[in-house]
Design a protein around this motif. Structure first.
Motif, short mmCIF file in Angstrom:
data_model
loop_
_atom_site.label_atom_id
_atom_site.label_comp_id
_atom_site.label_asym_id
_atom_site.label_seq_id
_atom_site.Cartn_x
_atom_site.Cartn_y
_atom_site.Cartn_z
N VAL A 173 0.60 -1.23 -0.14
CA VAL A 173 0.06 0.07 -0.15
C VAL A 173 0.91 1.20 0.06
O VAL A 173 1.89 1.48 0.77
N MET A 174 0.54 2.27 -0.95
CA MET A 174 1.21 3.39 -0.88
C MET A 174 0.13 4.63 -0.37
O MET A 174 -0.79 4.86 -0.44
N VAL A 175 0.68 5.29 0.83
CA VAL A 175 -0.06 6.22 1.56
C VAL A 175 0.63 7.68 1.35
O VAL A 175 1.65 7.99 1.79
N GLY A 176 -0.12 8.54 0.49
CA GLY A 176 0.38 9.92 0.36
C GLY A 176 -0.87 10.78 0.28
O GLY A 176 -1.83 10.53 0.37
N ASP A 177 -0.13 12.23 0.06
CA ASP A 177 -1.23 13.40 -0.09
C ASP A 177 -1.20 14.03 -1.32
O ASP A 177 -1.79 14.92 -1.82
N SER A 178 -0.33 13.62 -2.38
CA SER A 178 -0.13 14.26 -3.52
C SER A 178 -0.52 13.22 -4.86
O SER A 178 -0.35 12.03 -4.84
N ARG A 179 -0.66 13.69 -6.04
CA ARG A 179 -0.82 12.97 -7.12
C ARG A 179 0.51 12.25 -7.47
O ARG A 179 0.42 11.13 -8.26
N HIS A 180 1.73 12.74 -6.76
CA HIS A 180 2.85 12.03 -7.51
C HIS A 180 2.94 10.83 -6.52
O HIS A 180 3.32 9.72 -7.02
N ASP A 181 2.48 10.62 -5.24
CA ASP A 181 2.55 9.46 -4.52
C ASP A 181 1.43 8.45 -5.17
O ASP A 181 1.53 7.43 -5.36
N ILE A 182 0.39 9.10 -5.56
CA ILE A 182 -0.97 8.11 -6.18
C ILE A 182 -0.37 7.59 -7.51
O ILE A 182 -0.53 6.45 -7.75
N ASP A 183 0.33 8.38 -8.33
CA ASP A 183 0.58 8.13 -9.92
C ASP A 183 1.73 6.95 -9.41
O ASP A 183 1.72 5.94 -10.33
N ALA A 184 2.68 7.09 -8.38
CA ALA A 184 3.84 6.24 -8.46
C ALA A 184 3.08 4.90 -7.84
O ALA A 184 3.69 3.74 -8.21
N GLY A 185 2.22 5.14 -6.94
CA GLY A 185 1.52 3.87 -6.47
C GLY A 185 1.07 2.96 -7.21
O GLY A 185 1.15 1.76 -7.56
N LYS A 186 -0.01 3.45 -8.35
CA LYS A 186 -0.59 2.79 -9.17
C LYS A 186 0.37 2.12 -10.33
O LYS A 186 0.18 1.14 -10.72
N ALA A 187 1.53 3.10 -10.66
CA ALA A 187 2.57 2.44 -11.66
C ALA A 187 3.34 1.28 -10.99
O ALA A 187 3.62 0.36 -11.91
N ALA A 188 3.42 1.26 -9.62
CA ALA A 188 4.20 0.10 -9.12
C ALA A 188 3.09 -0.97 -8.75
O ALA A 188 3.65 -2.11 -8.52
N GLY A 189 1.94 -0.67 -8.96
CA GLY A 189 1.05 -1.84 -8.57
C GLY A 189 0.52 -1.86 -7.12
O GLY A 189 -0.04 -3.00 -6.69
N PHE A 190 0.68 -0.89 -6.26
CA PHE A 190 0.41 -0.86 -5.05
C PHE A 190 -1.17 -0.37 -4.97
O PHE A 190 -1.52 0.20 -5.89
N ALA A 194 -5.15 7.99 0.02
CA ALA A 194 -4.63 9.53 -0.28
C ALA A 194 -5.27 10.12 1.17
O ALA A 194 -6.31 9.89 1.69
N LEU A 195 -4.38 11.07 1.71
CA LEU A 195 -5.03 12.33 2.67
C LEU A 195 -5.19 13.47 1.94
O LEU A 195 -4.34 14.04 1.08
N PRO A 196 -6.27 14.33 2.11
CA PRO A 196 -6.52 15.45 1.61
C PRO A 196 -6.22 16.65 2.01
O PRO A 196 -6.25 17.71 1.51
N TYR A 197 -5.25 16.50 3.29
CA TYR A 197 -5.01 17.82 4.11
C TYR A 197 -3.53 18.10 3.56
O TYR A 197 -2.88 19.19 4.13
N GLY A 198 -2.91 17.69 2.68
CA GLY A 198 -1.34 18.13 2.33
C GLY A 198 -1.00 18.82 1.45
O GLY A 198 -1.85 19.86 0.97
N TYR A 199 0.10 18.59 0.54
CA TYR A 199 0.54 19.56 -0.33
C TYR A 199 0.09 18.90 -1.91
O TYR A 199 1.05 18.03 -2.09
N ASN A 200 -0.87 19.30 -2.57
CA ASN A 200 -0.97 18.91 -4.07
C ASN A 200 -1.30 19.80 -4.91
O ASN A 200 -1.99 19.75 -5.74
N HIS A 201 -0.51 20.95 -4.62
CA HIS A 201 -0.33 22.27 -5.60
C HIS A 201 -1.89 22.74 -5.95
O HIS A 201 -1.95 22.96 -7.03
N GLY A 202 -2.77 22.55 -5.06
CA GLY A 202 -3.92 23.10 -5.08
C GLY A 202 -5.16 22.18 -5.90
O GLY A 202 -6.24 22.75 -6.04
N GLU A 203 -4.43 21.14 -5.89
CA GLU A 203 -5.45 20.20 -6.89
C GLU A 203 -6.12 19.37 -5.85
O GLU A 203 -5.45 18.58 -5.20
N PRO A 204 -7.46 19.00 -6.08
CA PRO A 204 -8.19 18.25 -4.99
C PRO A 204 -7.56 16.65 -5.44
O PRO A 204 -7.27 16.30 -6.54
#
Length: 222
Positions: A173-190, A194-204
């Motif tokens: 499992v990959m746990v993160g706050d940004s699209r970079h975390d989610i994109d990396a997780g998906k690409a790795a098959g994890f 996601a947590l909505p309170y962090g730093y995601n360059h203003g993007e939900p």
């Protein structure tokens, strides 16, 4: 434990914006670095939107804002070195853990899950920050943005830790706050959380379509 952890054998966490709110200290270092080279100071709220892709990119974004154009290599190097010096002198002065992080990590560790940290922050800052909060011993591996040849959103750091622990991606499992975390997780098959309170360059964060969105890490232990 949350249903998303059923059958999982490894949990990877991002650091900035996921476990810690580090922007106040990062902003101070950025302000000092820009001040050292005689440029305008951006303020904390602007810096908050620039965090997430590592220190080099953070400094580049700050310089681009101050100059209204891309910086030259000499200025980039000078400002980056100043940033690293200032941030390294006080990485924990204003940084705070997000609510629930301490309890959740300890509970997951006690439950037997190997925990790993995968951040784009330079590796040299990881141990001092985690040690400051008494969390370093909870993590089996810590990967920084300069540890390997690639950093998030590349899946390489995630695949590396899974391979080191001989755990298939489907059990991670990959746990993160940004699209970079989610994109990396998906690409790795994890599986991705996601947590909505962090730093995601203003993007939900829901735009990245993680498998699960939670308001607190404590939700993983319920």
């Amino acid at each position: 434990m949350h249903a998303i952890l059923q059958g999982k054998r490894l949990i990877a966490f991002d650091l900035d914006g996921t476990l810690i709110d580090s922007v106040p200290d990062l902003a101070v270092a950025v302000q000092h670095a820009l001040g050292d080279v005689g440029l305008p100071l951006p303020g904390e709220e602007r810096v908050r939107d620039w965090v997430g892709n590592g220190a080099q990119v953070l400094v580049e974004r700050a310089l681009t804002w101050a100059l209204a154009e891309a910086p030259g290599q000499v200025l980039q190097t000078t400002a980056y070195e100043a940033f690293m010096r200032h941030y390294g002198a006080a990485p924990n002065a204003l940084t705070q853990l997000y609510p629930g992080v301490q309890t959740a990590l300890h509970d997951l560790h006690k439950a037997g899950y190997p925990l790993v940290l995968i951040t784009n922050k330079p590796e040299r800052f990881i141990a001092p920050i985690l040690s400051h909060f008494g969390l370093l011993t909870l993590f089996t591996y810590c990967i920084g943005g300069d540890t390997l040849a690639e950093k998030k959103p590349s899946p390489l750091p995630l695949l590396h830790v899974a391979q080191q622990l001989d755990i298939p991606s489907s059990a991670c499992v990959m746990v993160g706050d940004s699209r970079h975390d989610i994109d990396a997780g998906k690409a790795a098959g994890f599986a991705t959380v996601a947590l909505p309170y962090g730093y995601n360059h203003g993007e939900p964060i829901e735009h990245s379509q993680p498998d699960l969105i939670i308001d607190s890490l404590l939700a993983l232990t319920e």
